[in-house]
Design an enzyme around this catalytic site. Structure first.
Site, PDB file in Angstrom:
ATOM      1  N   SER A   1      21.279   1.776  64.920  1.00  0.00           N
ATOM      2  CA  SER A   1      20.500   1.043  65.928  1.00  0.00           C
ATOM      3  C   SER A   1      21.426   0.125  66.712  1.00  0.00           C
ATOM      4  CB  SER A   1      19.433   0.185  65.246  1.00  0.00           C
ATOM      5  OG  SER A   1      18.871  -0.724  66.179  1.00  0.00           O
TER       6      SER A   1
ATOM      7  N   TYR B   1      17.325  -5.714  58.861  1.00  0.00           N
ATOM      8  CA  TYR B   1      17.448  -4.469  59.621  1.00  0.00           C
ATOM      9  C   TYR B   1      18.864  -4.321  60.191  1.00  0.00           C
ATOM     10  CZ  TYR B   1      16.060  -0.872  63.047  1.00  0.00           C
ATOM     11  OH  TYR B   1      15.953   0.276  63.797  1.00  0.00           O
TER      12      TYR B   1
ATOM     13  N   ASN C   1      17.079   9.937  59.495  1.00  0.00           N
ATOM     14  CA  ASN C   1      16.355   9.220  60.546  1.00  0.00           C
ATOM     15  C   ASN C   1      15.311   8.243  60.005  1.00  0.00           C
ATOM     16  OD1 ASN C   1      14.918   9.063  63.386  1.00  0.00           O
ATOM     17  ND2 ASN C   1      13.364   9.792  61.932  1.00  0.00           N
TER      18      ASN C   1
HETATM   19  P1  NAP Z   1       8.716   5.481  63.209  1.00  0.00           P
HETATM   20  O1  NAP Z   1       7.909   5.942  64.363  1.00  0.00           O
HETATM   21  O2  NAP Z   1       8.241   4.351  62.382  1.00  0.00           O
HETATM   22  O3  NAP Z   1       9.013   6.765  62.262  1.00  0.00           O
HETATM   23  C1  NAP Z   1       9.742   6.655  61.078  1.00  0.00           C
HETATM   24  C2  NAP Z   1       9.154   7.585  60.046  1.00  0.00           C
HETATM   25  O4  NAP Z   1       9.903   7.433  58.820  1.00  0.00           O
HETATM   26  C3  NAP Z   1       7.697   7.236  59.725  1.00  0.00           C
HETATM   27  O5  NAP Z   1       6.915   8.391  59.589  1.00  0.00           O
HETATM   28  C4  NAP Z   1       7.854   6.507  58.417  1.00  0.00           C
HETATM   29  O6  NAP Z   1       6.685   6.465  57.624  1.00  0.00           O
HETATM   30  C5  NAP Z   1       8.951   7.302  57.767  1.00  0.00           C
HETATM   31  N1  NAP Z   1       9.469   6.619  56.597  1.00  0.00           N
HETATM   32  C6  NAP Z   1       9.484   5.282  56.362  1.00  0.00           C
HETATM   33  N2  NAP Z   1       9.956   5.027  55.142  1.00  0.00           N
HETATM   34  C7  NAP Z   1      10.233   6.224  54.578  1.00  0.00           C
HETATM   35  C8  NAP Z   1      10.737   6.601  53.301  1.00  0.00           C
HETATM   36  N3  NAP Z   1      11.024   5.688  52.362  1.00  0.00           N
HETATM   37  N4  NAP Z   1      10.916   7.908  53.042  1.00  0.00           N
HETATM   38  C9  NAP Z   1      10.585   8.845  53.971  1.00  0.00           C
HETATM   39  N5  NAP Z   1      10.106   8.540  55.185  1.00  0.00           N
HETATM   40  C10 NAP Z   1       9.925   7.245  55.488  1.00  0.00           C
HETATM   41  O7  NAP Z   1      10.194   5.074  63.691  1.00  0.00           O
HETATM   42  P2  NAP Z   1      11.078   5.563  64.936  1.00  0.00           P
HETATM   43  O8  NAP Z   1      10.953   4.549  65.993  1.00  0.00           O
HETATM   44  O9  NAP Z   1      10.850   7.002  65.212  1.00  0.00           O
HETATM   45  O10 NAP Z   1      12.512   5.361  64.286  1.00  0.00           O
HETATM   46  C11 NAP Z   1      13.285   6.411  63.726  1.00  0.00           C
HETATM   47  C12 NAP Z   1      14.654   5.871  63.381  1.00  0.00           C
HETATM   48  O11 NAP Z   1      15.265   5.342  64.564  1.00  0.00           O
HETATM   49  C13 NAP Z   1      14.623   4.719  62.370  1.00  0.00           C
HETATM   50  O12 NAP Z   1      15.739   4.817  61.511  1.00  0.00           O
HETATM   51  C14 NAP Z   1      14.747   3.486  63.248  1.00  0.00           C
HETATM   52  O13 NAP Z   1      15.292   2.402  62.557  1.00  0.00           O
HETATM   53  C15 NAP Z   1      15.686   4.009  64.314  1.00  0.00           C
HETATM   54  N6  NAP Z   1      15.611   3.250  65.559  1.00  0.00           N
HETATM   55  C16 NAP Z   1      14.463   3.160  66.273  1.00  0.00           C
HETATM   56  C17 NAP Z   1      14.457   2.429  67.461  1.00  0.00           C
HETATM   57  C18 NAP Z   1      13.225   2.272  68.299  1.00  0.00           C
HETATM   58  O14 NAP Z   1      13.304   1.519  69.288  1.00  0.00           O
HETATM   59  N7  NAP Z   1      12.122   2.942  68.006  1.00  0.00           N
HETATM   60  C19 NAP Z   1      15.615   1.777  67.880  1.00  0.00           C
HETATM   61  C20 NAP Z   1      16.774   1.896  67.129  1.00  0.00           C
HETATM   62  C21 NAP Z   1      16.767   2.637  65.969  1.00  0.00           C
HETATM   63  P3  NAP Z   1       5.777   5.082  57.684  1.00  0.00           P
HETATM   64  O15 NAP Z   1       5.062   5.156  59.000  1.00  0.00           O
HETATM   65  O16 NAP Z   1       4.910   5.186  56.491  1.00  0.00           O
HETATM   66  O17 NAP Z   1       6.752   3.931  57.608  1.00  0.00           O
END
Ligand code: NAP
Length: 252
Positions: free
Chosen positions: A147, A160, A95
């Site tokens: 995504s 992305y 994730n």
């Molecule tokens: P988020 O709130 O930014 O959470 C992601 C977590 O992953 C953060 O704690 C982040 O830490 C951590 N992370 C980043 N780089 C990392 C690394 N190298 N190793 C370990 N952990 C790491 O994101 P989210 O919205 O929950 O998204 C979760 C997933 O869903 C992602 O893959 C995202 O691309 C996907 N997604 C999200 C959406 C959306 O609308 N939110 C839509 C489509 C897909 P930092 O805060 O330090 O970066």
């Protein structure tokens, strides 16, 4: 909270990356609530430990691992520690993800590399580190978070979109490799979900996204977690190589 032994994932061991906040945190909490021992992986040590503490305080089983998913050695260290302690890995939820948005004209090479390293190589790293254990145990479930942008593209997100489309191709190839070993590999592709990742977008961008969503609302991390938990459940045992869209109809 229900007793651990009552949950549908009782006795299972799950690794969730990016588990300190947002979608990963909700997936981890729900897995713990349903009885799984949850291995929380993230770079944010403080937040990670507070999620672990809350899960444990409410009767769940969780451990935290500060690790960068973009490094194969870190993924291997986490998986080796999990196997040393629990003897198995039942679920892997890839994730962790980042954005570094910019139009291609201005996109820096380092922002291309960073997004591909976390979003795509991170999936490779954890799958590579966990797959031997799953093959040996003749069972396992892998869910990779892609995504909607990997399917339909989005201006300002070439890096992305490429990483998330890459995750889908990777998922389908690995699903074919391990299907006869009792392992399923699937994707969940969220649309616009309310987390820290989307919170920082400018208001006009949020409004434009809302226009694209037939359901006229943004999704929640719970909406995504529900699809992930379904793919981990016994009911989904004949589903592999698929992409489940959780996007309010934004892309069909
Ligand atoms: P988020 O709130 O930014 O959470 C992601 C977590 O992953 C953060 O704690 C982040 O830490 C951590 N992370 C980043 N780089 C990392 C690394 N190298 N190793 C370990 N952990 C790491 O994101 P989210 O919205 O929950 O998204 C979760 C997933 O869903 C992602 O893959 C995202 O691309 C996907 N997604 C999200 C959406 C959306 O609308 N939110 C839509 C489509 C897909 P930092 O805060 O330090 O970066």
């Amino acid at each position: 909270m229900a007793l651990k032994s009552e949950g549908r994932f009782y006795g299972r061991v799950s690794i969730v990356t990016g588990a300190s906040q947002g979608i990963g945190e909700v997936i981890a909490r729900q897995l713990a609530r349903e009885g799984s021992a949850v291995m929380l992986v993230d770079v944010q040590e403080e937040k990670l430990n507070s999620v672990r503490k809350e899960i444990v305080d409410s009767g769940g089983q969780a451990q935290s691992f500060v690790a960068d998913v973009s490094l194969l050695a870190e993924a291997q260290r986490v998986c080796d520690e999990v196997v040393a302690q629990f003897g198995r890995i039942d679920h892997l939820i890839n994730n962790a993800g980042i954005t570094r948005d910019s139009l291609l004209l201005r996109l820096k090479e380092e922002d291309w590399d960073a997004v591909l390293a976390v979003n795509l190589k991170g999936v490779f790293n954890f799958c590579k580190a966990a797959i031997r254990t799953m093959i040996n145990q003749r069972s396992g479930r892998i869910v990779n978070i892609s995504s909607v942008v990997g399917l339909m593209g989005n201006a300002g997100q070439t890096n992305y979109a490429a990483s998330k489309a890459g995750v889908i191709g990777f998922t389908k190839a690995l699903a074919r490799e391990v299907a006869n070993r009792g392992i399923t590999v699937n994707c969940v592709a969220p649309g616009y979900i309310m987390t820290a990742m989307t919170e920082r977008l400018p208001e006009e961008v949020k409004k434009a996204f809302l226009e694209l969503i037939p359901m006229k609302r943004f999704g929640s991390p719970e909406d995504v977690a529900a699809a992930v938990l379904f793919l981990l459940s016994d009911e989904a045992s004949y589903i592999t190589g698929q992409v489940i869209n959780v996007n309010g109809g934004m892309y069909m």
